[in-house]
Design a protein around this motif. Structure first.
Motif, PDB file in Angstrom:
ATOM      1  N   GLY A 287      24.718  24.673  46.305  1.00 30.85           N
ATOM      2  CA  GLY A 287      23.851  23.601  45.831  1.00 30.85           C
ATOM      3  C   GLY A 287      23.848  23.527  44.320  1.00 30.85           C
ATOM      4  N   ASP A 288      23.725  22.310  43.796  1.00 31.87           N
ATOM      5  CA  ASP A 288      23.812  22.109  42.349  1.00 31.87           C
ATOM      6  C   ASP A 288      22.754  22.899  41.580  1.00 31.87           C
ATOM      7  OD1 ASP A 288      25.860  20.393  42.910  1.00 31.87           O
ATOM      8  OD2 ASP A 288      24.805  18.559  42.320  1.00 31.87           O
ATOM      9  N   ALA A 289      21.541  22.974  42.120  1.00 33.66           N
ATOM     10  CA  ALA A 289      20.459  23.634  41.398  1.00 33.66           C
ATOM     11  C   ALA A 289      20.709  25.131  41.257  1.00 33.66           C
ATOM     12  CB  ALA A 289      19.125  23.386  42.103  1.00 33.66           C
ATOM     13  N   LEU A 290      21.121  25.775  42.333  1.00 35.27           N
ATOM     14  CA  LEU A 290      21.389  27.210  42.257  1.00 35.27           C
ATOM     15  C   LEU A 290      22.673  27.482  41.483  1.00 35.27           C
ATOM     16  CD1 LEU A 290      20.685  30.087  42.930  1.00 35.27           C
ATOM     17  CD2 LEU A 290      21.619  29.762  45.232  1.00 35.27           C
ATOM     18  N   TYR A 291      23.672  26.629  41.667  1.00 30.74           N
ATOM     19  CA  TYR A 291      24.924  26.822  40.925  1.00 30.74           C
ATOM     20  C   TYR A 291      24.675  26.763  39.419  1.00 30.74           C
ATOM     21  CZ  TYR A 291      29.931  26.468  39.904  1.00 30.74           C
ATOM     22  OH  TYR A 291      31.204  26.707  39.438  1.00 30.74           O
ATOM     23  N   ALA A 292      23.771  25.886  39.004  1.00 34.89           N
ATOM     24  CA  ALA A 292      23.462  25.757  37.582  1.00 34.89           C
ATOM     25  C   ALA A 292      22.757  26.993  37.021  1.00 34.89           C
ATOM     26  CB  ALA A 292      22.587  24.526  37.344  1.00 34.89           C
ATOM     27  N   ARG A 293      22.195  27.810  37.909  1.00 37.07           N
ATOM     28  CA  ARG A 293      21.505  29.021  37.460  1.00 37.07           C
ATOM     29  C   ARG A 293      22.427  30.241  37.434  1.00 37.07           C
ATOM     30  NH1 ARG A 293      15.872  28.614  38.259  1.00 37.07           N
ATOM     31  NH2 ARG A 293      15.747  30.591  37.109  1.00 37.07           N
ATOM     32  N   LEU A 294      23.684  30.079  37.843  1.00 38.50           N
ATOM     33  CA  LEU A 294      24.581  31.235  37.863  1.00 38.50           C
ATOM     34  C   LEU A 294      24.843  31.823  36.483  1.00 38.50           C
ATOM     35  CD1 LEU A 294      27.225  30.418  40.630  1.00 38.50           C
ATOM     36  CD2 LEU A 294      25.033  31.616  40.811  1.00 38.50           C
ATOM     37  N   PRO A 295      24.964  31.017  35.410  1.00 39.31           N
ATOM     38  CA  PRO A 295      25.105  31.646  34.091  1.00 39.31           C
ATOM     39  C   PRO A 295      23.933  32.573  33.742  1.00 39.31           C
ATOM     40  CG  PRO A 295      25.754  29.352  33.971  1.00 39.31           C
ATOM     41  CD  PRO A 295      25.146  29.550  35.333  1.00 39.31           C
ATOM     42  N   GLU A 296      22.730  32.157  34.094  1.00 38.66           N
ATOM     43  CA  GLU A 296      21.558  33.013  33.878  1.00 38.66           C
ATOM     44  C   GLU A 296      21.661  34.282  34.721  1.00 38.66           C
ATOM     45  OE1 GLU A 296      16.863  33.134  35.167  1.00 38.66           O
ATOM     46  OE2 GLU A 296      17.849  31.180  34.968  1.00 38.66           O
ATOM     47  N   LEU A 297      22.091  34.131  35.961  1.00 38.34           N
ATOM     48  CA  LEU A 297      22.243  35.286  36.840  1.00 38.34           C
ATOM     49  C   LEU A 297      23.245  36.270  36.257  1.00 38.34           C
ATOM     50  CD1 LEU A 297      21.813  36.817  39.494  1.00 38.34           C
ATOM     51  CD2 LEU A 297      23.399  35.222  40.599  1.00 38.34           C
ATOM     52  N   ARG A 298      24.348  35.769  35.749  1.00 33.19           N
ATOM     53  CA  ARG A 298      25.355  36.650  35.148  1.00 33.19           C
ATOM     54  C   ARG A 298      24.784  37.394  33.948  1.00 33.19           C
ATOM     55  NH1 ARG A 298      28.665  31.461  35.401  1.00 33.19           N
ATOM     56  NH2 ARG A 298      29.576  31.532  37.506  1.00 33.19           N
ATOM     57  N   GLU A 299      24.107  36.664  33.061  1.00 34.00           N
ATOM     58  CA  GLU A 299      23.537  37.265  31.851  1.00 34.00           C
ATOM     59  C   GLU A 299      22.544  38.361  32.198  1.00 34.00           C
ATOM     60  OE1 GLU A 299      23.943  36.824  28.607  1.00 34.00           O
ATOM     61  OE2 GLU A 299      25.158  34.994  28.418  1.00 34.00           O
ATOM     62  N   ARG A 300      21.650  38.068  33.124  1.00 32.22           N
ATOM     63  CA  ARG A 300      20.600  39.020  33.454  1.00 32.22           C
ATOM     64  C   ARG A 300      21.157  40.242  34.181  1.00 32.22           C
ATOM     65  NH1 ARG A 300      15.768  36.064  36.370  1.00 32.22           N
ATOM     66  NH2 ARG A 300      14.991  38.210  36.297  1.00 32.22           N
ATOM     67  N   ALA A 301      22.134  40.024  35.068  1.00 31.50           N
ATOM     68  CA  ALA A 301      22.742  41.157  35.762  1.00 31.50           C
ATOM     69  C   ALA A 301      23.495  42.043  34.780  1.00 31.50           C
ATOM     70  CB  ALA A 301      23.672  40.656  36.859  1.00 31.50           C
ATOM     71  N   ALA A 302      24.183  41.431  33.810  1.00 28.11           N
ATOM     72  CA  ALA A 302      24.911  42.207  32.804  1.00 28.11           C
ATOM     73  C   ALA A 302      23.949  43.045  31.965  1.00 28.11           C
ATOM     74  CB  ALA A 302      25.734  41.282  31.917  1.00 28.11           C
ATOM     75  N   LYS A 303      22.836  42.460  31.581  1.00 29.96           N
ATOM     76  CA  LYS A 303      21.851  43.207  30.785  1.00 29.96           C
ATOM     77  C   LYS A 303      21.279  44.371  31.572  1.00 29.96           C
ATOM     78  CE  LYS A 303      20.421  39.399  27.770  1.00 29.96           C
ATOM     79  NZ  LYS A 303      19.309  38.475  27.393  1.00 29.96           N
ATOM     80  N   LEU A 304      21.030  44.165  32.851  1.00 30.77           N
ATOM     81  CA  LEU A 304      20.492  45.238  33.671  1.00 30.77           C
ATOM     82  C   LEU A 304      21.513  46.363  33.834  1.00 30.77           C
ATOM     83  CD1 LEU A 304      18.195  46.320  35.388  1.00 30.77           C
ATOM     84  CD2 LEU A 304      19.051  44.933  37.298  1.00 30.77           C
ATOM     85  N   ARG A 305      22.753  46.007  34.059  1.00 30.70           N
ATOM     86  CA  ARG A 305      23.796  47.032  34.201  1.00 30.70           C
ATOM     87  C   ARG A 305      24.046  47.767  32.892  1.00 30.70           C
ATOM     88  NH1 ARG A 305      27.416  46.710  38.624  1.00 30.70           N
ATOM     89  NH2 ARG A 305      29.252  47.092  37.331  1.00 30.70           N
ATOM     90  N   ALA A 306      23.834  47.105  31.763  1.00 35.80           N
ATOM     91  CA  ALA A 306      24.066  47.729  30.462  1.00 35.80           C
ATOM     92  C   ALA A 306      23.072  48.843  30.172  1.00 35.80           C
ATOM     93  CB  ALA A 306      24.006  46.684  29.358  1.00 35.80           C
ATOM     94  N   THR A 307      21.990  48.903  30.936  1.00 36.01           N
ATOM     95  CA  THR A 307      21.006  49.974  30.735  1.00 36.01           C
ATOM     96  C   THR A 307      21.435  51.273  31.393  1.00 36.01           C
ATOM     97  OG1 THR A 307      19.741  49.422  32.744  1.00 36.01           O
ATOM     98  CG2 THR A 307      19.161  48.248  30.716  1.00 36.01           C
ATOM     99  N   VAL A 308      22.540  51.250  32.149  1.00 37.38           N
ATOM    100  CA  VAL A 308      22.990  52.411  32.909  1.00 37.38           C
ATOM    101  C   VAL A 308      24.270  52.961  32.291  1.00 37.38           C
ATOM    102  CG1 VAL A 308      23.789  53.198  35.166  1.00 37.38           C
ATOM    103  CG2 VAL A 308      21.970  51.495  34.994  1.00 37.38           C
ATOM    104  N   PRO A 309      24.368  54.271  32.103  1.00 30.10           N
ATOM    105  CA  PRO A 309      25.619  54.844  31.577  1.00 30.10           C
ATOM    106  C   PRO A 309      26.812  54.445  32.424  1.00 30.10           C
ATOM    107  CG  PRO A 309      23.872  56.497  31.596  1.00 30.10           C
ATOM    108  CD  PRO A 309      23.333  55.293  32.316  1.00 30.10           C
ATOM    109  N   GLY A 310      27.907  54.087  31.743  1.00 31.01           N
ATOM    110  CA  GLY A 310      29.104  53.655  32.462  1.00 31.01           C
ATOM    111  C   GLY A 310      29.193  52.161  32.644  1.00 31.01           C
TER     112      GLY A 310
END
Length: 256
Positions: free
Chosen positions: A222-245
Motif C-alpha cells: 500500500g502507498d501509505a506504508l510504502y512511503a514509511r519505509l525510509p523511516e523504517l530503514r532509518e530507525r532500524a539502522a539506528k537501533l542496530r547501531a547501538t549493538v556491537p557489530g
C-alpha cells in the motif's frame, strides 16, 4: 447492529484478493539446514505472540519447515483487511490468512514469517521457530535468505499507519536481519521465479528493507506504508547501531 462474527467476515474477505501474488520459492536449500545453528543475535527478540497463542491450525500444515540462510533482506507486506478491526480479533484474522494460504493457494502453511497488528503486537507466522531462518512463502522469487512481515490492514493511499505498528516493525526488522546487514543499504538477490519482476536467475538489486511491490507487480504494502519505509530503514539502522557489530563501520562490509 452486525454481530462480531459477521464483522470479522467482512474484515477477512479482502484477503482472497490479495494473497495470490505471493508464493513459495524453489527449495534450493535442503531441510538438513534445520539442524544448523541459529544465527547470532545482537538485539533481544521482541515480544511475540506464538503460534500456540494465536491458535494456529497445525492440522492445516502440510509439510515440515524448511530453513534458509540468515536474513539478508526483509519484505514488508499488508494483508488487505479493513483497518477498523479490534486488536483482540487479530488472531482470528491471522487464522483466516493461514486458511487462505493453505486451502486456496496450496501452500504448506501461512506464507509470512511474521505479522503485526495496528496495536503493535507482533505474531509468529510460518512454523519453524521465530529465531530460526525459516523459508517463507511471502515474496515470489525471493523467499530464500529473506523475511516476510505482514502488517494487518490495508495501507493504500490516505491510510494512516499506526505509530505502535511502526514501532513494532522497527524492532522486528532490527532484530531479524543478519549481523552486518545495513537496513539503509541494498542487497543483490537472485530471482527464482519468472513471475516476479525479475526473470529466473536474474540478479536484482533491492533495498535491504523492501516493499513487496519492489519485486512483484502489486500495490502491496500500500502507498501509505510504502512511503514509511525510509523511516523504517532509518530507525532500524539506528537501533542496530547501538549493538556491537552493527556499527557504521561494520555496515561497510559486504553483505554477501
Amino acid at each position: 447492529m452486525w454481530s462480531r462474527r459477521l464483522v470479522l467476515g467482512v474484515l477477512v474477505l479482502p484477503l482472497v484478493l490479495l494473497v495470490f501474488g505471493d508464493g513459495p520459492a524453489f527449495r534450493t536449500r535442503g531441510p538438513e539446514l534445520a539442524t544448523g545453528p541459529r544465527p547470532p543475535r545482537g538485539l533481544p527478540q521482541p515480544a511475540l505472540v506464538s503460534r500456540r497463542e494465536w491458535h494456529a491450525d497445525e492440522k492445516l500444515v502440510r509439510e515440515k519447515p524448511h530453513y534458509t540462510g540468515a536474513a539478508r533482506a526483509v519484505f514488508v507486506h499488508h494483508t488487505g483487511n479493513p483497518n477498523n478491526y479490534d486488536c483482540a480479533d487479530a488472531p482470528e484474522l491471522i487464522r483466516a490468512v493461514q486458511r487462505d494460504h493453505v486451502r486456496q493457494d496450496g501452500w504448506d502453511d501461512i506464507g509470512y514469517n511474521f505479522l503485526v497488528d495496528r496495536c503493535g503486537t507482533l505474531y509468529e507466522g510460518r512454523a519453524g521457530g521465530a529465531g530460526r531462518s525459516v523459508l517463507g512463502a511471502h515474496t515470489k522469487g525471493f523467499n530464500a535468505d529473506t523475511v516476510g512481515i505482514a502488517a494487518i490492514g490495508n495501507f493504500g493511499p490516505g491510510a494512516e499507519v499506526p505509530g505502535p505498528m511502526m514501532d513494532a516493525l522497527v524492532k522486528l526488522v532490527a532484530w531479524k536481519l543478519r549481523p552486518g546487514a545495513d537496513p539503509l543499504g541494498t542487497v543483490d538477490l537472485v530471482s527464482t521465479n519468472d513471475e516476479s519482476r525479475f526473470d529466473e536467475g536474474q540478479v536484482a538489486r533491492l533495498h535491504v528493507v523492501s516493499g513487496h511491490r519492489d519485486s512483484f507487480e502489486t500495490r502491496c504494502p500500500g502507498d501509505a506504508l510504502y512511503a514509511r519505509l525510509p523511516e523504517l530503514r532509518e530507525r532500524a539502522a539506528k537501533l542496530r547501531a547501538t549493538v556491537p557489530g552493527h556499527s557504521a563501520a561494520a555496515r561497510l562490509r559486504p553483505t554477501f
